[in-house]
Design an enzyme around this catalytic site. Structure first.
Site, short mmCIF file in Angstrom:
data_model
loop_
_atom_site.label_atom_id
_atom_site.label_comp_id
_atom_site.label_asym_id
_atom_site.label_seq_id
_atom_site.Cartn_x
_atom_site.Cartn_y
_atom_site.Cartn_z
N ALA A 1042 -6.43 1.22 12.13
CA ALA A 1042 -5.68 1.87 11.21
C ALA A 1042 -5.06 0.92 10.10
CB ALA A 1042 -4.54 2.98 11.79
N MET A 1043 -4.46 1.05 9.33
CA MET A 1043 -3.70 0.20 8.39
C MET A 1043 -2.50 0.58 7.83
SD MET A 1043 -3.55 -2.74 7.16
CE MET A 1043 -2.12 -3.28 6.04
N GLU A 1044 -1.22 0.03 8.23
CA GLU A 1044 0.05 0.50 7.84
C GLU A 1044 0.57 0.41 6.35
OE1 GLU A 1044 0.51 -4.14 8.84
OE2 GLU A 1044 -0.93 -2.45 9.50
N GLU A 1078 1.42 2.45 13.58
CA GLU A 1078 1.36 2.39 12.45
C GLU A 1078 2.83 2.70 11.68
OE1 GLU A 1078 -1.12 0.57 11.01
OE2 GLU A 1078 -2.13 0.90 13.10
N HIS A 1081 5.26 -0.10 12.00
CA HIS A 1081 5.07 -1.14 11.03
C HIS A 1081 5.72 -0.89 9.66
CE1 HIS A 1081 2.28 -3.97 12.35
NE2 HIS A 1081 1.26 -3.23 12.85
#
Length: 1662
Positions: A1042-1044, A1078, A1081
């Site tokens: 995943a990407m925050e 996430e 973050h």
């Protein structure tokens, strides 16, 4: 008269030893006065209008000291001067100059008193005259009692004199007065010992002027102007000894040079250093007293000083005299460089000495001492300065030191001795680091010496030029004039070498730009104007030097300022308002850049002026012209004295200035060759004539120039005293040629690397981006046609100039730039003159027409075209298929999504693509209406409704973001469906994905977690979430988990979507963890961001830990805190137990390096050590510190030390054992590895001992040197260890074991009970016990398993197996301990067991028929069967909790994999029933992976194709993963090979899943060899397709190589590494894998052997 011109005035015994008294009578016109050495005895006027003046008989003196002046001068007179008030001091000059003599009178009267007082030797004449003569070849002459000066050396006024003029006056007067003792009272026996005159006078001029003006810091100035400067003169094999044997008159003028003056004085300073000031001064007094009115040789000086040292008990080496030592310095030319090579491990150093020469191939004449010197050394380090003097008189020696290996050393502190010092590269690196962190740890003198040494050692290529420039990186912090003088002096040589080469024009341009960047901070600090209230003396000299340099290198501001000042004077010639200190640079700059009218104006001013200092300034300025015709004219008027423009005394100096002009090189060389005869005839007797040759040839650096000069040397016969300089110049030219061939390429590489630098300079800072994208992609194309992936981008960035520069560097990659514009806000002129894309550093380099103004705002604008990426990087294309249930037609849906981390935003728009450069972002996107859900970081404006354009396309505008880093920019174009909820504080939380998935409720769980966790973090951090919404998107193609992205978090589908029918609880837990991670973050990473990627672990480690806390709060049924230990802590412990591991905080620059640290160390170890400090501090304290930290650095950047400070501030010192969090955590973050806590009990006295050592999986590895500099050397790999313990079921509080300490615990009772440390594995370390305690623990586990906590049971399993692998524990312990699992029913311990047994099974399972493999399988089946019987295949309500279901799944998987027949039969049966009718016979999601695998493993090709078809058809990613795993279980090698090839086609297997397939195939029987062959043959393709994806390539390498265990296979891998040019981001993975393979090989021969023995001799029963 000096040295032999008295004979031209009268017949005499014209040698210094032949002293006599003189009675002088002179007849002259009555309107003149006469001066001579002695006072006037009588005057008698004659009838003819003349006067006879008779002087008193002189004291005994040498003929060269005779003086006579007849002139119409007037004098300032002061009576009663000197210590005894019996001397008359007069300062005389032309009558109109009388008012400029007052300062000279003040200095002269003070000096003569100081000299008499200091040396207790009275001045023997009742008067001393100082007379300024308009025509005087030298600077001054020390005639006894009648000193004569050039006018510039005696005049000073407040109107036109500069600070330098004033200092020159003071120094020259002190110099000449010093001569009255050193040279006049005591004279050299012969000119061999001239240095006794000039060296003493040169040193004393600084000493005694310092008494008058201590604020001038003259001792420091001496270092730059004399000590270090003369080292360059003395680095030529045709130099001469200080004590030079003179046999011919022609030699005499040649020794009045820098060697005699500056080196002589430097050797006096060196003696003063090692014998002490008081001893030195008393010895000098003794020397003078012993030789008054007589002569002396240097041996007399050694004798007097040696006697004084003996009297003062100053020791020299045994059987060594001062003469022995100093003769090595005065009787041979040159000086040494001392080489220091350190042995850091044994704390010793090897010292060697060698003559320092610029031309390494030069052959100096023979020396009586073989160029070995007696060198005084001292050892200085950051923590100590040795008081003992070390005398080094051999070619080499070794010695031990007490300097720690992490400290730098110096061997010439405060420039104790006259030598250069070179160090091994690591010591230089430590020095450079000290310069950068705290340069004032070194004194100004030491900094000057180190910089000068570095520059000059680089000239003969002893040191690399790049290291010199590394050293200079600290220069923005440097404020010392002395140091800057050495920096600019060193750079001057480099400029000379590269400026004259047309082929090096680009390099010269880069060099000039570099110099401007270098001096800009100090230029801005000093400015142009002197400030009488705040300036120190050196500030004025510093300002003059820096401003001159700035203008010479064309700094816009400097040039404009200089030209403005000159124009004011040019337009009003009678009113020169330019400050005296500014005139030199103003005049030169205006002549250099001006026209002929300004040249003629200044020439007229020169002719009209009667001010000698002003004339000198103007003469120098005229030589700055770049007009070749004017250069020729200047040379002409200098040589043609009949024009009466240039005084004869100024001719030679003027020609030398012209020859130093870079533009005049060819013209000057031609001039000197054609006019040599005249020049030699007129000026060959001048003391500085030889310097002209040096100036003419200083920049020669080609073979052609060398040959030309050698021919010229051969052709001319008239060289006189310059003959030696001809030879020296030839040698210098050869050295220059060597520099060009060796050092210049190194310099070119350094400047290229500077151009190619990955990091952006801190010249510009963005504050706001406006990003507009026009995306041509459509959601669906007829007949699934190839999509149009073009997009247009328009970027506008508001930037601030933080440092004046003529470049703008901004990241850009793979973009087709249409235009780039930079304007100053409020103006329209484009400042960009041209731009270049530096591909290797991914930087758009824009050259500007002018330098930006510091603090001003500018706007960068660019337009570009690009394509959507196909490999999940930047702005990329993702696709998924949907089958039309009516027509069975497959429809491909297209998505545009982004992934910018870590350095990929530059592929989407030009930007400052580093985390430090935060800015606000305003984003708008034009897109096709087939996309129904389009999002970005901020909410869409206009109530989430896009604007409809005239062409039917849509325009979405989004809210401006808070300040954030570029890697967090995100936008998606999809046809997804979303579900939305509000958090407690009304934040809109959405989960979006494929319509099919969302409709089935696959996003529901994620939405619940997201809404809960965002509130939890707001409350825990006490910092509100700053956006109005938080979207979560499940992207079908996604390289990471995943990407925050702030406000728009993107996921791999399996990390966000959970299907309650097909997913198991492990899948659900995974979704909960990732969502929580996430969202964590959004604060830790987004609100506060690391300054650079070396602290990425702060982002990832923190999120990886608090995700567990938050999930435990939202869904306690997962028992995430316990699961964390086996999935995260124990995984990190394995990774970090290799020599090839890396510190958590590690320096990285290149994008490949950055990608490579997104690994288990950053994530898992980072999380583990944060869990450790969290456990010690407690949750409340921990979050209080975090809250304060986040609030303080909100919307900014921070480093780990700042986090530690905030945690320390909220924590009781008692809790931390008196340490700070930084002290503790630095040992865990700045060095790789971790400890094993060794517990040794004494059962007789109930005590135990705690020690620590580094835990290594293979401590016997051959190449076991760390790749990283350990800051804790020599106490490296020691930690601050928090520990607790449990005994008799009682838990202690926390205690600390500090580095290199041993702790003894007493009263450990009862002695027959076990003790357990590091309960629940809260600390990131292993624990080993004595055998007896291990047995007590094993007995407890077997008899009453519940006595020991669940997590600690898993810990004991993991520690014991790992300690066995490292050789720290006998194999019987873990194998015996594991038998207790027969009675275990908790998942956590079994998870640790299964993970550890996997290593054994793969090690033994390379050949399935091996007896030891079969015995191991039997052992596993025996231990796990009770749990299998207890749990079975059916899930009853009593065994349906998460851990029970996980355990059931694990046991079934293990047993089926290890030949448990009942398990395999059941799996095959379930598979066959499911194949017949999936609806009637569904397989429980907990077992599907195992059932599918066994079905394929024991099935046919038809079964394989059936599963493959299911894989292709399903869009359920969880199910897809299971089916994909099953495909890798086939025993059909042909199918496996085909499957491997399909992983890179990006057809039915997405690239994001390729590493999983390859890794699974590698652990199948025979799969390792198959996969290695595959990746070694297709490595370039793998790098191309997967090299930009975090983890992927590294995971593939580690998975394939981790279980190799033969030397043959290791050799193949290592050869591949050597032969492969680009290992890409997998380089670390290869290194760690090689280490693992070596450990595997050793394991097979040691521990593996012992396990085989145990398995064959022990029968395990439950």
């Amino acid at each position: 008269m000096e040295p032999i011109s008295a004979r031209r005035a009268l017949p005499c015994f014209d040698e210094p030893a032949l002293k006599a008294t003189y009675t002088i009578i002179v007849e002259h016109e009555q309107h003149y006065r006469a001066w001579s050495n002695m006072p006037i005895a009588s005057t008698q006027n004659q009838l003819n209008g003349w006067t006879i003046t008779q002087f008193e008989k002189s004291v005994p003196m040498s003929s060269y000291l005779l003086a006579l002046v007849v002139a119409d001068f007037e004098c300032l007179v002061q009576n009663n001067t000197g210590h005894y008030r019996n001397i008359t001091t007069s300062i005389c000059a032309q009558p109109e100059k009388k008012n400029e003599l007052y300062y000279a009178l003040k200095v002269a009267t003070k000096n003569i008193e100081d000299f008499e007082e200091q040396y207790k030797v009275n001045f023997p004449i009742s008067k001393v005259d100082h007379i300024a003569v308009p025509d005087f070849d030298a600077g001054a002459m020390e005639n006894f009692g009648c000193i004569i000066y050039r006018e510039t050396r005696l005049f000073y006024n407040n109107r036109t004199s500069t600070s330098s003029n004033k200092q020159d006056v003071a120094l020259v007067i002190a110099h000449e007065l010093a001569h009255q003792w050193f040279g006049d009272l005591v004279s050299p026996s012969w000119w061999d010992d001239l240095w006794l005159n000039e060296g003493f006078a040169k040193w004393m001029e600084f000493v005694y002027t310092d008494k008058i003006h201590p604020e001038w810091d003259l001792y420091e100035q001496f270092i730059a102007q004399r000590w270090l400067a003369v080292m360059q003169n003395d680095a030529i094999s045709f130099s001469h000894p200080v004590n030079m044997k003179i046999t011919q008159n022609e030699q005499l003028t040649s020794i009045f040079d820098a060697i005699t003056y500056s080196k002589g004085s430097s050797l006096l300073r060196m003696m003063r250093n090692f014998m002490g000031i008081d001893t030195f001064n008393r010895g000098i007094s003794k020397y003078l007293s012993q030789h008054l009115f007589s002569t002396a040789r240097q041996m007399d000086l050694w004798k007097a000083l040696g006697e004084q040292m003996h009297e003062d008990n100053i020791q020299l080496p045994f059987n060594t005299s001062l003469s022995d030592i100093m003769s090595t310095w005065t009787n041979q030319m040159g000086y040494p460089y001392v080489e220091i090579i350190r042995d850091y491990e044994h704390q010793s150093i090897k010292i060697s000495q060698k003559q320092f020469l610029f031309d390494s191939e030069a052959q100096p004449s023979k020396s009586p001492y073989n160029y070995i010197w007696s060198i005084p050394l001292k050892i200085k380090s950051p923590s100590s300065l040795s008081t003992d003097l070390i005398w080094f008189s051999k070619t080499a020696m070794s010695m031990t030191t007490n300097v720690q290996s992490n400290e730098w050393i110096l061997v010439n502190p405060e420039l104790l001795g006259f030598f250069r010092a070179n160090y091994d590269r690591e010591n230089w690196k430590k020095i450079i680091q000290q310069f950068k962190t705290d340069h004032q740890k070194f004194s100004i003198v030491e900094r000057s010496g180190l910089i000068d040494d570095a520059f000059n050692l680089a000239r003969p290529n002893i040191l690399s030029a790049s290291l010199v420039f590394e050293l200079l990186e600290y220069s923005p912090l440097e404020g010392s004039y002395i140091v800057w003088e050495r920096i600019l002096s060193g750079l001057q040589y480099i400029e000379q070498m590269i400026a004259s080469s047309s082929s090096g024009l680009y390099l010269y341009e880069r060099f000039r730009s570099y110099v401007v960047d270098l001096i800009l901070p100090i230029y801005n600090k000093l400015g142009w104007h002197d400030n009488q209230f705040t300036d120190k003396w050196l500030d004025t000299l510093h300002r003059d030097m820096i401003v001159s340099t700035a203008c010479r290198y064309d700094l816009d501001h400097c040039i404009k300022r200089a030209q403005d000042l000159f124009e004011q004077w040019f337009n009003s010639p009678s009113n020169n308002t330019i400050e005296p200190n500014q005139r030199r640079v103003v005049y030169c700059t205006s002549i250099r850049l001006g026209d002929r009218a300004r040249f003629q104006f200044l020439l007229r001013e020169y002719q009209a002026s009667n001010d000698p200092q002003e004339k000198a300034r103007i003469q120098a300025a005229l030589t700055c012209t770049r007009d070749i015709e004017l250069i020729r004219y200047l040379l002409h008027i200098h040589i043609n004295t009949e024009q009466n423009i240039i005084r004869r005394q100024d001719v030679l100096g003027g020609i030398r200035l012209i020859c130093r002009n870079l533009i005049a090189e060819t013209e000057c060389w031609t001039f000197v060759r054609s006019r040599w005869t005249q020049l030699f005839l007129d000026y060959g007797g001048s003391l500085s004539f030889a310097e002209l040759i040096k100036d003419v040839t200083g920049r020669f650096n080609t073979l052609l120039q060398l040959e030309e000069f050698e021919r010229f040397t051969e052709q001319i016969t008239d060289k006189g005293a310059a003959e030696t300089e001809f030879k020296s110049s030839i040698e210098r030219i050869r050295a220059n040629i060597q520099w060009v061939s060796k050092s210049k390429p190194n310099l070119e590489e350094w400047f290229l690397n500077r151009t190619l630098a990955i990091r952006l300079p801190l010249d510009w800072f963005p504050s706001r981006y406006q990003l507009n994208f026009d995306v041509f992609l459509k959601s669906i194309y007829p007949n699934n046609a190839e999509p149009n992936t073009t997009f247009l981008g328009h970027t506008r960035i508001r930037i601030r100039c933080a440092r004046s520069t003529n470049e703008l560097r901004i990241h850009m990659k793979k973009l087709r730039l249409s235009y780039a514009i930079l304007t100053r806000v409020g103006t329209k002129n484009n400042l960009i003159s041209d731009w270049t894309l530096v591909t290797s550093s991914e930087v758009l380099l824009c050259r500007l027409r002018e330098r930006c103004t510091k603090g001003e705002e500018y706007e960068f604008e660019a337009a570009h075209t690009a394509e959507l990426d196909r490999e999940m990087a930047g702005f990329y294309l993702s696709r998924y298929n949907v089958t039309n249930t009516t027509t069975n037609q497959i429809i491909t849906h297209n998505i545009g999504a982004t992934h910018m981390q870590p350095t990929i935003a530059r592929q989407v728009f030009p930007c400052f693509d580093e985390p430090l450069f935060k800015a606000n972002f305003t984003i708008s996107i034009t897109y096709d209406p087939s996309f129904t859900v389009v999002r970005s970081n901020g909410a869409m404006l206009n109530n989430n409704i896009p604007e409809v354009l005239s062409n039917g396309r849509l325009l979405a505008r989004f809210e401006q973001t808070p300040p954030m880093s570029t890697y967090l920019v995100a936008f998606v174009l999809t046809d997804f469906q979303c579900i939305t909820n509000l958090s407690l504080h009304d934040i809109s939380v959405s989960v979006c994905g494929r319509q099919e998935a969302i409709t089935k409720g696959d996003g529901d769980f994620a939405l619940d977690v997201a809404a809960h966790v965002i509130t939890y973090f707001e409350q825990s951090y006490n910092v509100p979430y700053p956006l109005s919404k938080c979207d979560h998107f499940a992207i079908p193609d996604f390289s990471a988990g995943a990407m925050e992205n702030w406000g728009l978090i993107t996921y791999r589908e399996t990390a966000l979507l959970y299907n309650s029918e097909t997913g198991n609880l492990a899948n659900k837990l995974r979704v909960g963890e990732v969502v929580s991670h996430e969202i964590a973050h959004q604060w830790f990473g987004n609100i506060v961001t690391p300054k650079w990627w070396n602290d990425i672990w702060l982002n990832e480690g923190f999120a990886s830990w608090v995700e567990v806390i938050a999930l435990n709060n939202a869904n306690p049924e997962f028992e995430a805190l316990d699961v964390f230990v086996t999935t995260t802590v124990q995984r990190a412990l394995v990774m970090d137990s290799l020599y090839s591991s890396h510190p958590i905080s590690v320096e990285v620059t290149h994008p490949d390096e950055i990608n490579s640290i997104f690994d288990a160390i950053s994530y898992d170890k980072g999380a583990s050590i944060l869990r450790m400090i969290y456990s010690v501090l407690n949750e409340t304290t921990f979050f209080q510190g975090i809250s304060n930290y986040l609030d303080y650095f909100k919307y900014n950047n921070a480093v780990q030390d700042e986090l530690w400070a905030f945690l320390t501030n909220v924590t009781s010192p008692i809790t931390l054992g008196g340490y700070t969090v930084k002290q503790i955590m630095d040992t865990w973050t700045l060095q790789e590895g971790y400890p094993v806590l060794m517990v040794t009990r004494n059962y007789n006295d109930n005590t135990l001992i705690l020690k620590q050592k580094r835990f290594l999986l293979d401590p016997n590895a051959v190449h076991n040197k760390s790749s990283y500099v350990n800051p804790f050397k020599p106490l490296e790999f020691q930690w601050y260890i928090p520990y607790d313990y449990m005994i008799d079921s009682t838990l202690s509080t926390f205690y600390w074991l500090s580095p290199n300490k041993t702790v003894q615990l007493t009263d450990i009772r009862p002695s027959n009970d076990w003790i357990l440390f590091n309960t629940n594995e809260f600390g990131f370390y292993r624990v080993n016990y004595d055998d007896q305690n291990w047995k007590l623990l094993i007995n407890s586990l077997k008899n009453n398993v519940s006595e020991i906590p669940i997590v600690s049971r898993a810990q004991l399993i993991d520690d014991s197996f790992s300690l066995t692998r490292s050789g720290d524990l006998n194999v019987t312990i873990p194998l015996d301990l594991s038998v207790y699992l027969c009675h275990e029913i908790n998942y956590i311990p079994f998870s640790a067991f299964s993970t550890n047994l996997q290593y054994l099974t793969v090690m033994f399972g390379q050949n399935e028929s091996n007896i030891e493999y079969q015995q191991l399988q039997k052992y596993i089946r025996t231990i796990e069967e009770p749990a299998y019987v207890f749990l079975g295949w059916s899930i009853a309500p009593s065994t349906s909790d998460y851990l029970s279901r996980q355990l059931r799944s694990l046991i079934i998987s293990d047993l089926c994999s290890n030949g448990h027949e009942a398990c395999i039969r059941e799996a095959i049966l379930q598979y066959q029933l499911w194949r017949q009718n999936p609806t009637t016979h569904p397989i429980n999601p907990d077992f599907r992976t195992t059932v599918y695998c066994q079905g394929i493993k024991n099935g046919t090709v038809e079964d394989y194709l059936y599963i493959q078809n299911q894989y292709k058809q399903t869009n359920d990613q969880v199910e897809k993963n299971r089916l994909g795993f099953a495909l890798t279980c086939t025993r059909n090698a042909t199918l496996l090979e085909k499957l491997l090839n399909e992983t890179l086609t990006n057809d039915y297997i997405r690239l994001q899943d390729s590493s999983s397939f390859i890794g699974r195939i590698s652990v199948q029987p025979g799969g390792q060899k198959l996969t290695w062959r595959f990746i070694s043959q297709r490595w370039s393709e793998l790098v191309s397709k997967l090299g930009g994806l975090s983890f992927t390539l590294s995971n593939i390498v580690e998975n394939i190589l981790q279980y190799i265990n033969t030397q043959y296979e290791l050799d193949i891998v290592q050869n591949f590494m050597i032969e492969t040019e680009n290992l890409s981001i997998a380089e670390r993975a290869f290194l760690s894998s090689v280490e693992k393979i070596k450990a595997n090989i050793r394991w097979m021969d040691t521990t593996g052997r012992d396990i085989r023995t145990w398995l064959s001799t022990n029968t395990v029963t439950c």
